[in-house]
Structures are given as structure tokens and as C-alpha cells.
Design an enzyme around this catalytic site. Sequence first.
Site, PDB file in Angstrom:
ATOM      1  CD  GLU A  14     -36.208  17.462  53.705  1.00  0.00           C
ATOM      2  OE1 GLU A  14     -36.545  18.011  54.446  1.00  0.00           O
ATOM      3  OE2 GLU A  14     -35.480  18.158  52.576  1.00  0.00           O
TER       4      GLU A  14
ATOM      5  CB  SER B 222     -40.755  23.229  66.976  1.00  0.00           C
ATOM      6  OG  SER B 222     -40.886  24.745  66.363  1.00  0.00           O
TER       7      SER B 222
ATOM      8  CB  CYS C 128     -38.915  20.827  57.180  1.00  0.00           C
ATOM      9  SG  CYS C 128     -39.137  21.484  58.358  1.00  0.00           S
TER      10      CYS C 128
ATOM     11  CE  LYS D 267     -51.504  26.507  45.766  1.00  0.00           C
ATOM     12  NZ  LYS D 267     -51.184  25.199  45.768  1.00  0.00           N
TER      13      LYS D 267
ATOM     14  CD  GLU E 225     -50.202  20.680  45.226  1.00  0.00           C
ATOM     15  OE1 GLU E 225     -49.248  20.429  44.922  1.00  0.00           O
ATOM     16  OE2 GLU E 225     -51.428  21.974  45.194  1.00  0.00           O
TER      17      GLU E 225
ATOM     18  N   GLY F  53     -39.049  26.533  46.795  1.00  0.00           N
ATOM     19  CA  GLY F  53     -38.009  27.697  46.897  1.00  0.00           C
ATOM     20  C   GLY F  53     -37.656  28.737  46.177  1.00  0.00           C
TER      21      GLY F  53
ATOM     22  CD  GLU G  76     -38.915  25.673  57.739  1.00  0.00           C
ATOM     23  OE1 GLU G  76     -38.593  23.851  57.274  1.00  0.00           O
ATOM     24  OE2 GLU G  76     -40.492  25.678  57.975  1.00  0.00           O
TER      25      GLU G  76
END
Length: 508
Positions: free
Chosen positions: A407, A467, A308, A196, A199, A257, A274
Site C-alpha cells: 500500500e 463512500s 485506505c 483517542k 497524535e 489493527g 477498518e
Amino acid sequence: MELIRVNTSMNLNKFLILNRRLHLLKSKAYINGDWVNAQSNKTFSVLDPSTDKPIGTVPDMDATDAKRAVDAAAEAFKTWRNTTAKERSYVLRRWFGICKENRDNVAAILTAEAGKPLSESLGEFDYGNAFLEFFADTARHINGEIVSSPWPNKQILITRQPLGVVSVITPWNFPYAMITRKVGALMAAGCTCVIKPSEDTPLTALVAAQLAEQAGVPKGVINVITSSRENAAAVGKVMCQDPNVGCVSFTGSTFVGKILYGLAASGVKRVALELGGNAPFIVFPSADLEYTVDQALLAKFRNAGQACVGANRFLIHKDVFDEFVTIFKNKISAKIKLGPGTNPGANCGPLINATQAKMVASLVDEAVSKGAKVEIGGKYAKQFGTNFYEATLLVGVKPDMKIYSQEIFGPVAVCSKFNTEDEALQIANNTRSGLASYVFTKDLGQAFRMSRELEFGMVAINDGILSAPEPPFGGIKESGIGREGSRHGVEEYTDIKYTLFSGLAKGM
């Protein structure tokens, strides 16, 4: 999620042609190997954040459609789980190769729906596709173990088995890489999935599924359902609570989350979360400031600050604070170029939508009203569009300002002074987030101390990008559960089975 460094030699005119054609765009969802509409036949528009104009439409699916997708994934799991690791590796390798052939096409769609500049779209593609390559290799190394038995004539065997259907819920900021990082791992383990996407960015997910289909991924192994915000809660409930779902894998805000974690708890389902970050970027006097600021630009302004793991709090030692701020301000002015992703030279695009832009602006405005000083930026860049915000540098930020601890998720750098190493650690760790952190120092002992004492799942020493497919990506505290990437990312989608073999003595 973040980008890797990328050098692009792609001809801009070619990119603009691709951006106009967008010939891989799909207007239907993907369930059990078929391109389908919502059962209600409802649709919603996907907007280009640079212009707020529609790119296309996709199905607005509801709980009924979600259930159909989960059932398809559950049926496919019956056979996919029994394929050999070699077969799964081969399928993932083909998917990687076909995606690589369509690099420019995927980048065009990324820029169209996420607003990323060309270089960032290509960077995300390369980063995301590297996960398919890595997990194609890793699929053949999901090993068990033989454990020394405490009993005579008995053997302990430990194996890893796929845990079933995985509900994959992905964010808008890295819509390609977040799919490949999750789906590559779960497929390598022998699981199937329902995706999913956000949107705001469903088109990239549908392209990824289309290329997987071309690569020969069996029907039902990958399913993609699209829904508007209005249907997101109902769809999410099915994806978290359906009995056929074995795991919920989510990347996004801590707030959402926690909701998904609560839904999954009712069925005691595995979760891989995450979540949000609040990354400190700590600069000590021994750091090379020119190099450090170059890394700060990467850590803060990639994807217009919408990452993030993006640097959220710049903690600068008092001895080098003024010099750092001056260099940072000058390099922001010289190197950060705002504009739509298709503009030549643009390296900082729009925020994803008006809501995000308004949130960033309100944080800056509130800080300035309480005494913070704007060194550069500090306002909308409406000459480009309603969702553009200037690259901004603030100083004089205090704890009573929201931007001090919240954040930001936008192109705003906040610099604060510290006096001692212990003070830097206290400020950095004073958060419920614990995803990424950055430290700049030439003192080796200090580097090791900071690595040990920082309460974050990832620590980058003297680098603004951390990363890659090989290391485990994830956080602690309220920044998540589990790891992505690396062999640990595959193991998230397996159950450990212990088998005891007894009666092994001769003659028994």
C-alpha cells in the site's frame, strides 16, 4: 476513508483569516464534561505538515488518564443507555446543526493540522457531518423482531441493546469524518465512548467534542484523550483491555489493527476494525478513457493519496494501456496542483510527516532502480516543504518491486498491463487486503461478473468515489471486521438479546 465531491464558493481571504485565528482550537483534553490536562501535566506539540511548525500543544496523557476516561464513559452509560431513541436522535441532530454552523472553522483546523487543501477540508467536513445527520435518523430505526415460535403458547422476542463503552481510535488522514462515522453510530445505539485521536491530528477531535458539548451531549458520553507516540501503547492497552470497555473501534493500518485485536481478545471484546487497503483500479477496453482518467484522479490523488480506499494498483487492458497512460500523464500535469492547503488553487497537499514522505520516496526509488519508468513526477517537491512529494505516474512495475504489492499511501500511481478478464481478477485478488476496488467497463455482464468475483468488501463500477453514509463501508480478509455507515454500522454497537415468553396459554 475518502472524500465526497465538493464545490466550494468560500472566499479564500476569509479562509486565510480563519486559518490564522483558529479560534476553536483547544489545548486540553475532554473527560467527563471537563477540559483537563494530563495528570502528569506533560504536553506535546501538534505540527502543521506543510511547514513542520507547531500549531499548538495538547496533553500527553498516559494509562492513568485513559482509565479515568473509561470510568467516566462507563458511568455515563448507565443513564445514556436508557434514553429513548427519540432523545438520542434529537441530540445527534443538534450536534449536526452546530457543526454545520462551524463548517469553515473546522475546515481551517483540518487544513492546519492535516495539511489538506481547502477544498478537501471542506469536502471531508461535509462527508463527515453527513454521518451525524444520517445517524440522527437511524437512531429511531434500531429495531428488533418477533420470530415465529416452534412451540405452542410461547413467543420469541429479539431485541438490540447497546453494548457499553466503545474505545474509538482514529487515524490522521480523515480526523473529522472518522470520528463522526463511529461516534454518531455508537451514540445512536445508546453507547458512550472514549476517543483517542492520532497524535498527528488531535485538534480536530477536540473541536468535535467542543461542538458536541455545545449541542448538549451529556457529560461522559464523549471523552477525548490525547497522547504522544511514546504513550500510545500504554493508552491503547487500557482502551482495549479495561473491563468497562465493550468494544474497540479502530481505523488505521493492518499492522496496528492486529495488535489491538490481540489485546481485545484477552477480554473477548467486540472489535470493529477498518484496516489497510490495496485497491485495484481495473480498466477494460470498452471504458470511456477520458471519463475513466478523471475518476482515476479522484481515486488516487485525493488527500495526496493518503486514503485506505485510494486506488493503489492501476490494471489497464493491453489494448488501451498506452492511450490511458498518455491521457493520465497529461491530466496529472494539467490538473494536480501541489502546495500548502492555504495556497490558492492547490489540490494536493503535503504528506502527513517526514516518515510518510520518506516511505513513499523509498518505494519509488526502489522501483526505478529495478527498471520502472517514471512518466511524470518521481521526486520530492521541496520548493513547497520537506513533506511534499510530486504527483507521480510509474509504468514498467514488476512483481519483485515493493511498490507492486505494498500500500503506497502517497500520490503515486502505478500502471500495469493485463490481457484477459481472468488475469485481471487473478492480479487484483492476489493480496491479503480486501477493502475497495474499482472497475471501468461498459459491458454490463462484465460489470456483474467483476462485482461477484472481486474479493473486496466494496466494488465501485465506473466511479472513483464510493463512500457515503448510506452504504456499509468495510473490507474482508485483512482489511477489517465489521461495517461502518448504514444501519449495519449502528448494529455493530449493539448486542442481540433473545427473550422467550412462555406460559401464554389462557388459564396458565
